[in-house]
Design a protein around this motif. Structure first.
Motif, PDB file in Angstrom:
ATOM      1  N   PRO A   1      43.175  41.644  36.945  1.00 41.32           N
ATOM      2  CA  PRO A   1      44.207  41.738  35.840  1.00 41.32           C
ATOM      3  C   PRO A   1      44.156  42.402  34.778  1.00 41.32           C
ATOM      4  CG  PRO A   1      44.149  39.511  36.714  1.00 41.32           C
ATOM      5  CD  PRO A   1      42.981  40.142  37.363  1.00 41.32           C
ATOM      6  N   PRO A   2      44.737  42.985  34.029  1.00 42.71           N
ATOM      7  CA  PRO A   2      44.681  44.102  32.893  1.00 42.71           C
ATOM      8  C   PRO A   2      44.217  43.511  31.717  1.00 42.71           C
ATOM      9  CG  PRO A   2      46.900  44.354  33.337  1.00 42.71           C
ATOM     10  CD  PRO A   2      46.186  43.442  34.354  1.00 42.71           C
ATOM     11  N   GLN A   3      43.453  44.300  30.832  1.00 40.24           N
ATOM     12  CA  GLN A   3      43.008  43.740  29.693  1.00 40.24           C
ATOM     13  C   GLN A   3      43.899  44.120  28.465  1.00 40.24           C
ATOM     14  OE1 GLN A   3      39.525  42.135  28.491  1.00 40.24           O
ATOM     15  NE2 GLN A   3      40.583  41.406  30.173  1.00 40.24           N
ATOM     16  N   PRO A   4      43.759  43.769  27.327  1.00 39.98           N
ATOM     17  CA  PRO A   4      44.458  43.747  26.171  1.00 39.98           C
ATOM     18  C   PRO A   4      44.690  45.162  25.904  1.00 39.98           C
ATOM     19  CG  PRO A   4      43.198  42.026  25.658  1.00 39.98           C
ATOM     20  CD  PRO A   4      42.719  42.453  27.009  1.00 39.98           C
ATOM     21  N   PRO A   5      45.682  45.954  25.609  1.00 40.73           N
ATOM     22  CA  PRO A   5      46.675  45.216  25.069  1.00 40.73           C
ATOM     23  C   PRO A   5      47.873  45.003  25.787  1.00 40.73           C
ATOM     24  CG  PRO A   5      47.128  47.789  24.473  1.00 40.73           C
ATOM     25  CD  PRO A   5      45.765  47.414  25.240  1.00 40.73           C
ATOM     26  N   HIS A   6      47.694  45.042  27.116  1.00 39.12           N
ATOM     27  CA  HIS A   6      48.312  44.844  28.341  1.00 39.12           C
ATOM     28  C   HIS A   6      48.177  43.557  29.225  1.00 39.12           C
ATOM     29  CE1 HIS A   6      50.212  49.019  27.074  1.00 39.12           C
ATOM     30  NE2 HIS A   6      48.681  49.196  27.699  1.00 39.12           N
ATOM     31  N   PHE A   7      47.838  42.594  28.429  1.00 37.69           N
ATOM     32  CA  PHE A   7      47.087  41.558  29.059  1.00 37.69           C
ATOM     33  C   PHE A   7      48.132  40.715  29.702  1.00 37.69           C
ATOM     34  CE2 PHE A   7      45.441  37.315  29.393  1.00 37.69           C
ATOM     35  CZ  PHE A   7      44.167  37.492  29.508  1.00 37.69           C
ATOM     36  N   ILE A   8      48.111  40.259  30.931  1.00 36.29           N
ATOM     37  CA  ILE A   8      48.939  39.466  31.679  1.00 36.29           C
ATOM     38  C   ILE A   8      48.231  38.508  32.541  1.00 36.29           C
ATOM     39  CG2 ILE A   8      51.130  40.765  31.611  1.00 36.29           C
ATOM     40  CD1 ILE A   8      50.241  42.131  34.311  1.00 36.29           C
ATOM     41  N   GLY A   9      48.329  37.351  32.218  1.00 35.28           N
ATOM     42  CA  GLY A   9      47.714  36.365  32.768  1.00 35.28           C
ATOM     43  C   GLY A   9      46.275  36.083  32.583  1.00 35.28           C
ATOM     44  N   THR A  10      45.715  34.996  33.357  1.00 30.10           N
ATOM     45  CA  THR A  10      43.969  34.758  32.956  1.00 30.10           C
ATOM     46  C   THR A  10      43.506  35.165  34.386  1.00 30.10           C
ATOM     47  OG1 THR A  10      44.510  32.450  33.993  1.00 30.10           O
ATOM     48  CG2 THR A  10      44.738  32.919  31.428  1.00 30.10           C
ATOM     49  N   ASN A  11      42.101  34.934  34.360  1.00 30.61           N
ATOM     50  CA  ASN A  11      41.165  35.458  35.446  1.00 30.61           C
ATOM     51  C   ASN A  11      40.271  34.722  35.679  1.00 30.61           C
ATOM     52  OD1 ASN A  11      38.875  37.179  36.408  1.00 30.61           O
ATOM     53  ND2 ASN A  11      40.762  38.075  37.257  1.00 30.61           N
ATOM     54  N   SER A  12      40.142  33.856  36.664  1.00 35.48           N
ATOM     55  CA  SER A  12      39.070  32.812  37.013  1.00 35.48           C
ATOM     56  C   SER A  12      37.695  33.386  36.887  1.00 35.48           C
ATOM     57  CB  SER A  12      39.492  32.258  38.467  1.00 35.48           C
ATOM     58  OG  SER A  12      40.742  31.708  38.435  1.00 35.48           O
ATOM     59  N   LEU A  13      37.666  34.621  37.357  1.00 33.92           N
ATOM     60  CA  LEU A  13      36.196  35.074  37.462  1.00 33.92           C
ATOM     61  C   LEU A  13      35.750  35.408  35.906  1.00 33.92           C
ATOM     62  CD1 LEU A  13      33.829  36.337  38.639  1.00 33.92           C
ATOM     63  CD2 LEU A  13      35.019  38.614  39.002  1.00 33.92           C
TER      64      LEU A  13
ATOM     65  N   GLN B   1      34.338  27.657  41.938  1.00 38.02           N
ATOM     66  CA  GLN B   1      34.636  28.010  43.199  1.00 38.02           C
ATOM     67  C   GLN B   1      36.048  29.030  43.030  1.00 38.02           C
ATOM     68  OE1 GLN B   1      33.282  27.008  45.918  1.00 38.02           O
ATOM     69  NE2 GLN B   1      31.867  26.087  44.203  1.00 38.02           N
ATOM     70  N   GLU B   2      36.722  28.993  42.326  1.00 40.31           N
ATOM     71  CA  GLU B   2      37.760  30.100  42.089  1.00 40.31           C
ATOM     72  C   GLU B   2      37.097  31.635  41.710  1.00 40.31           C
ATOM     73  OE1 GLU B   2      41.090  29.368  39.773  1.00 40.31           O
ATOM     74  OE2 GLU B   2      41.477  27.364  41.044  1.00 40.31           O
ATOM     75  N   ALA B   3      36.049  31.527  40.811  1.00 42.36           N
ATOM     76  CA  ALA B   3      35.277  32.640  40.386  1.00 42.36           C
ATOM     77  C   ALA B   3      34.622  33.222  41.516  1.00 42.36           C
ATOM     78  CB  ALA B   3      34.501  32.213  39.164  1.00 42.36           C
ATOM     79  N   ILE B   4      34.041  32.301  42.221  1.00 46.15           N
ATOM     80  CA  ILE B   4      33.157  32.924  43.617  1.00 46.15           C
ATOM     81  C   ILE B   4      34.220  33.725  44.569  1.00 46.15           C
ATOM     82  CG2 ILE B   4      31.897  32.099  45.510  1.00 46.15           C
ATOM     83  CD1 ILE B   4      30.569  29.949  43.573  1.00 46.15           C
ATOM     84  N   SER B   5      35.189  32.935  44.798  1.00 46.21           N
ATOM     85  CA  SER B   5      36.232  33.423  45.513  1.00 46.21           C
ATOM     86  C   SER B   5      36.900  34.959  45.456  1.00 46.21           C
ATOM     87  CB  SER B   5      37.564  32.354  45.557  1.00 46.21           C
ATOM     88  OG  SER B   5      38.356  33.024  46.653  1.00 46.21           O
ATOM     89  N   ILE B   6      37.146  34.840  44.000  1.00 41.25           N
ATOM     90  CA  ILE B   6      37.642  36.120  43.481  1.00 41.25           C
ATOM     91  C   ILE B   6      36.369  37.357  43.487  1.00 41.25           C
ATOM     92  CG2 ILE B   6      38.085  37.638  41.338  1.00 41.25           C
ATOM     93  CD1 ILE B   6      39.783  35.296  40.393  1.00 41.25           C
ATOM     94  N   PHE B   7      35.020  36.766  43.322  1.00 39.80           N
ATOM     95  CA  PHE B   7      34.200  37.823  43.469  1.00 39.80           C
ATOM     96  C   PHE B   7      33.906  38.318  45.065  1.00 39.80           C
ATOM     97  CE2 PHE B   7      29.706  39.104  44.133  1.00 39.80           C
ATOM     98  CZ  PHE B   7      29.494  40.147  43.115  1.00 39.80           C
TER      99      PHE B   7
END
Length: 433
Positions: free
Chosen positions: A252-264, A234-240
């Protein structure tokens, strides 16, 4: 030839291993055609991983890139390079350079008096058959698990050097999280003409692409060990929906500047791991050292390993510097294999220590001995392989001297690591010896 002075027993083991055909469990090799189209000289040997050592020694990015600019004279480039070479020549990355240079070009050192003739020798050798010469004849490699690239040289009857390319999770699983969401989500790069209208539409497209790559010969998918959330549809669908509506224009940015997670991302990755397992594909996982390696802790994979007990995971690089933690993944999860690719050129000392402890902890069928992990400088695969054989010979010789097993038993164990285990893990269509 040897970076270590081997005892008679160690050399016997080394020589025995050198006669075997092996499976190379990790490469990034381009096609031979791409290599032949490359302008080469002595600095070709310092591309790929030695880049890291040179930068750490103080070389600037601009200086490094200038090494490969043949519009600049070789003499000028050498004068710029030489002070940094003195600083890195004792690293494991550099040992692979020296071993390979001696083997293929006949020079035991790279220095002021040899850089020009080495350059001439490399240019002369850069012709059709170089892969046959290095991979088949010198290394005795039967096939490579090549990352994301399929190459097959039919000249000289080389039959599918790489029918076993790990692919896709670099392309598919990481792709949904890049900031360019209008390309990566709504029009995926693997099918830019496809308009994505929902999460399920995106998943279907990914599954079709995975099936296509499997039909072309892929035996596994690749991903990175990162912080991942528990998948939430449900969270993935909401983000989409927010992306589709234009109310969210940055993920949210990818490595090497990874901060946090991403439900999608995390939901998509989990679903595709499940699908890969259903397709009998291995999930290859980069763990440990690279850039901000805090985000590559192998222990971050534990929730995924627990959710997917029937999926086989090939844990790369022994998670360095989290070596003991990675060994415990092999000890604690039946669906985990430990791959010593790259390890011998990160540090031979750590590779030997990790292997020695792995023998005590891990069933012999769960260890993969070697992966060169190189791209354009194919010669260095040989240097790395020599170092790997040295490390394994030294570890096993100590065990023999301690009375833990015989030389025959030691070689039987090593044969599994180099041959039987990768064939079994990846279901390679190669006759087991």
């Amino acid at each position: 030839m040897y970076t270590y002075k081997l005892s008679n027993l160690e050399k016997n083991l080394f020589d025995a291993m050198s006669k075997w055909e092996i499976i190379d469990c990790h490469e990034h090799l381009p096609s031979e055609k791409d290599r032949l189209n490359k302008k080469v000289d002595v600095f070709t040997l310092f591309s790929h991983y030695t880049y890291r050592d040179l930068i750490m020694a103080g070389m600037t990015e601009e200086q490094y890139l200038s090494l490969f600019n043949q519009d600049i004279s070789l003499d000028i480039r050498w004068k710029m390079f030489a002070p940094y070479w003195k600083k890195i020549r004792w690293t494991s990355y550099s040992k692979a350079v020296l071993i390979s240079t001696e083997k293929f070009y006949g020079f035991s050192d790279v220095n002021e008096s040899t850089y020009k003739p080495i350059s001439e020798a490399i240019k002369k050798a850069n012709k059709p058959g170089i892969y046959e010469k290095v991979l088949r004849k010198a290394c005795n490699i039967k096939t490579c698990l090549n990352q994301g690239i399929y190459w097959d040289d039919k000249r000289n009857n080389i039959e599918k050097i790489d029918p076993a390319s790990t692919d896709l999770l670099t392309t598919v699983l990481r792709m949904p999280l890049r900031n360019r969401i209008e390309i990566d989500i709504l029009r995926p790069s693997f099918d830019p003409d496809l308009v994505i209208n929902s999460v399920d539409c995106y998943l279907d497209a990914c599954r079709k692409y995975i099936l296509k790559k499997k039909s072309e010969g892929a035996v596994g998918l690749k991903m990175m060990s990162h912080p991942y959330e528990i998948p939430n549809r449900q969270e993935a669908i909401s983000i989409f929906k927010k992306i589709k509506a234009g109310s969210m224009n940055k993920i949210p940015p990818q490595p090497p500047h990874f901060i946090g997670t991403n439900s999608l991302r995390d939901y998509i990755i989990d679903e595709l791991i499940r699908f890969a397992g259903e397709q009998n594909l291995v999930i290859a996982v980069h763990t440990g050292y690279w850039e901000d390696f805090r985000q590559l802790d192998p222990l971050l994979m534990i929730p995924i390993l627990q959710r997917h007990p029937k999926v086989r995971f090939d844990i790369y690089h022994l998670g360095y510097p989290w070596v003991r933690e990675t060994l415990m993944l092999g000890k604690g999860f039946p669906n985990v294999w430990l791959n010593f690719c790259w390890t011998h050129i990160i540090s031979q000392k750590f590779a030997m220590s990790g292997l020695d402890e792995a023998i005590d902890l891990i069933p012999t069928n769960k260890i993969l001995a070697f992966g060169g992990d190189y791209s354009m400088p194919v010669e260095k695969v040989y240097g790395h392989l020599v170092m790997a054989r040295e490390d394994i010979a030294r570890v096993l010789a100590n065990r023999i001297k301690d009375g833990q097993f015989t030389e025959t038993q030691a070689l039987d164990m090593a044969k599994k690591w180099f041959w039987d285990n990768p064939i079994e893990l990846y279901n390679l269509n190669i006759k087991t010896k």
